[in-house]
Design an enzyme around this catalytic site. Sequence first.
Site, PDB file in Angstrom:
ATOM      1  N   LYS A 192       0.869  -1.182   0.000  1.00 56.84           N
ATOM      2  CA  LYS A 192       0.000   0.000   0.000  1.00 56.84           C
ATOM      3  C   LYS A 192       0.900   1.225   0.000  1.00 56.84           C
ATOM      4  O   LYS A 192       1.396   1.644   1.025  1.00 56.84           O
ATOM      5  CB  LYS A 192      -0.905  -0.008   1.245  1.00 56.84           C
ATOM      6  CG  LYS A 192      -2.239   0.746   1.057  1.00 56.84           C
ATOM      7  CD  LYS A 192      -2.132   2.225   0.926  1.00 56.84           C
ATOM      8  CE  LYS A 192      -1.863   2.992   2.174  1.00 56.84           C
ATOM      9  NZ  LYS A 192      -1.844   4.500   1.848  1.00 56.84           N
ATOM     10  N   GLY A 245       5.946   5.222   9.010  1.00 55.98           N
ATOM     11  CA  GLY A 245       5.116   6.418   9.005  1.00 55.98           C
ATOM     12  C   GLY A 245       5.066   7.032  10.388  1.00 55.98           C
ATOM     13  O   GLY A 245       5.964   6.838  11.209  1.00 55.98           O
ATOM     14  N   SER A 246       3.997   7.738  10.666  1.00 60.22           N
ATOM     15  CA  SER A 246       3.894   8.479  11.922  1.00 60.22           C
ATOM     16  C   SER A 246       3.640   7.546  13.101  1.00 60.22           C
ATOM     17  O   SER A 246       3.076   6.460  12.952  1.00 60.22           O
ATOM     18  CB  SER A 246       2.768   9.508  11.840  1.00 60.22           C
ATOM     19  OG  SER A 246       1.498   8.884  11.874  1.00 60.22           O
ATOM     20  N   THR A 247       4.032   8.006  14.277  1.00 64.64           N
ATOM     21  CA  THR A 247       3.791   7.242  15.500  1.00 64.64           C
ATOM     22  C   THR A 247       2.302   7.077  15.760  1.00 64.64           C
ATOM     23  O   THR A 247       1.847   6.011  16.194  1.00 64.64           O
ATOM     24  CB  THR A 247       4.473   7.943  16.686  1.00 64.64           C
ATOM     25  OG1 THR A 247       5.893   7.953  16.457  1.00 64.64           O
ATOM     26  CG2 THR A 247       4.188   7.230  17.995  1.00 64.64           C
ATOM     27  N   GLY A 250       1.022   4.384  13.573  1.00 67.13           N
ATOM     28  CA  GLY A 250       1.578   3.115  14.035  1.00 67.13           C
ATOM     29  C   GLY A 250       0.819   2.550  15.216  1.00 67.13           C
ATOM     30  O   GLY A 250       0.550   1.343  15.297  1.00 67.13           O
ATOM     31  N   GLU A 268       8.201   1.314  11.962  1.00 65.84           N
ATOM     32  CA  GLU A 268       9.269   2.314  11.975  1.00 65.84           C
ATOM     33  C   GLU A 268       8.564   3.655  11.939  1.00 65.84           C
ATOM     34  O   GLU A 268       7.987   4.040  10.917  1.00 65.84           O
ATOM     35  CB  GLU A 268      10.214   2.138  10.789  1.00 65.84           C
ATOM     36  CG  GLU A 268      11.498   2.942  10.933  1.00 65.84           C
ATOM     37  CD  GLU A 268      11.468   4.252  10.175  1.00 65.84           C
ATOM     38  OE1 GLU A 268      11.166   5.280  10.832  1.00 65.84           O
ATOM     39  OE2 GLU A 268      11.727   4.251   8.967  1.00 65.84           O
ATOM     40  N   CYS A 303      12.667  10.718   8.364  1.00 70.25           N
ATOM     41  CA  CYS A 303      12.356  10.236   9.715  1.00 70.25           C
ATOM     42  C   CYS A 303      13.550  10.374  10.652  1.00 70.25           C
ATOM     43  O   CYS A 303      13.377  10.588  11.850  1.00 70.25           O
ATOM     44  CB  CYS A 303      11.870   8.790   9.666  1.00 70.25           C
ATOM     45  SG  CYS A 303      13.020   7.655   8.861  1.00 70.25           S
ATOM     46  N   GLU A 402       7.823  16.226  16.117  1.00 67.94           N
ATOM     47  CA  GLU A 402       8.392  15.983  14.796  1.00 67.94           C
ATOM     48  C   GLU A 402       7.715  16.909  13.785  1.00 67.94           C
ATOM     49  O   GLU A 402       6.502  16.864  13.606  1.00 67.94           O
ATOM     50  CB  GLU A 402       8.206  14.523  14.381  1.00 67.94           C
ATOM     51  CG  GLU A 402       8.851  14.207  13.046  1.00 67.94           C
ATOM     52  CD  GLU A 402       8.679  12.755  12.644  1.00 67.94           C
ATOM     53  OE1 GLU A 402       9.626  12.179  12.085  1.00 67.94           O
ATOM     54  OE2 GLU A 402       7.597  12.193  12.889  1.00 67.94           O
TER      55      GLU A 402
END
Length: 500
Positions: A192, A245-247, A250, A268, A303, A402
């Site tokens: 994706k 991607g973003s926390t 995730g 990650e 990142c 971030e």
Amino acid sequence: MNAQPQTRADWQTLAQSQAFETRAYINDDFVASQSGETFETINPATGVRLANIASCDQADAELAVNHARRAFEGGEWSRLAPIERKRTLLCLADLMEANKHELALLDTLDMGKPVSSSLGDMAGAIGCLRHHAETIDKLYGEVAPTGEDALGLVLREPIGVVASIVPWNFPLMMTAWKIAPALAAGNSVILKPSEKSPLSALRLASLVKEAGLPSGVFQVLPGFGHTVGKALALSMDVDCLSFTGSTQVGKQLMQYAGQSNLKKVYLECGGKSPNIVFADCKNLDAVARNAAAAIFRNQGEVCIAGSRLLVENSIREDFIERVLAAAETMQPGDPLDPESFMGAIVDEAQYRRVLDYIRQGVEEGARLRVGGEAIDAESGGLFIPPTVFDSVTQGMTIGREEIFGPVLAVFGFDTEEEAIRLANDTVYGLAAGLWSQDIDRIMRVSRRLQSGQVYVNNWAGGDQTMPFGGVKQSGNGRDKSYHSLEEYSDLKTVWVSLAT
């Protein structure tokens, strides 16, 4: 693509003639989404629409998962001898090499990064595929230390159906980091890509088809995270989910895994990486250039960007001046110009997000040293120059969160202990750097930094032999190296009785 573009004019000519694949790739065919819905992908350097891309949703995810499961159970790939999988993946790597200029162009048009950077990404992607292809037929199982009446075997087997959700900032390189070990291990993979950068993934699908991977082993579902991404994460027949991607996202994916089949989830996620400069480091000009590149490369949309610069106070003012001089040489330009160091911000939403963070930095009292305002580009593109804040404290938003843009926050420190405390005072733990000539200090500080990766007298060093990933809220997965193969396989023990 046989042309070897060298100049801005060459790349512009190629861009004008470039055709785009816009359909999903399911079970060896390019098809429209079942709903018929599409979404636009925009060139952020010009604001011009590139194409309307198939927007997949739950129905497409279910179809792809069924084909992936059937392919895995059929064994044409999953039970193929490792040396044969190796040959096929090396063929795919050769096809990527032959088409690297087109693939680089697609990433540059799609997300605004400089084409020179995209070409570097292609080298990384191709190298990753070759590394895992060459590794898979050289990994051995284990024989347990038993008595003479038994034989204990420890085997590694492919895990099954893997869904890989990749980000937009390094579209094809991140794709390779995910799919290379998963395919090498014998899994079926559903990719994706980000809705902000789907073009190279769809072109890759045609190369996969040409390389001869069996039907259903590799599929591409463009679309949004809250539709097709969520459907893959909740699927009872996806065995492993790999995400960069973003926390925040995730954490959502881990919840979806728990709500479904407890699939393995490897993440990650975000970072707010400290880059520590001690007064004893040599060649301050070179260190300053590296510190600037650590945050301004790829428009800061990285990142592991060295977004927190920690400088010993005895050299701070002098060092910042050197960073500002380096930043002056790293201004954004036309992404199709090989001389451009930075390109455009990926889309309007991210552009506004970065500008909002800059505004907050000013309002909260940080000292703006350079940049801070958007560039009014004639092209209509989304450009933000290198921006540097000094006198940042841990309580400031730009020092904690971030930003994912070209914004550097500079902190001062007086002692080694203070530097370590500042560096670790974050929810993230993806990367960290330190610059020093004192080997004792290097070893002390490296061990105490709470980070998955530590760069000493460099930033972002490493190759395919080194694992890439973080700790704390930067995630739990590891890309690159043979360790990533461990994530895409299951251990099986076989106990053979020899006494009967």
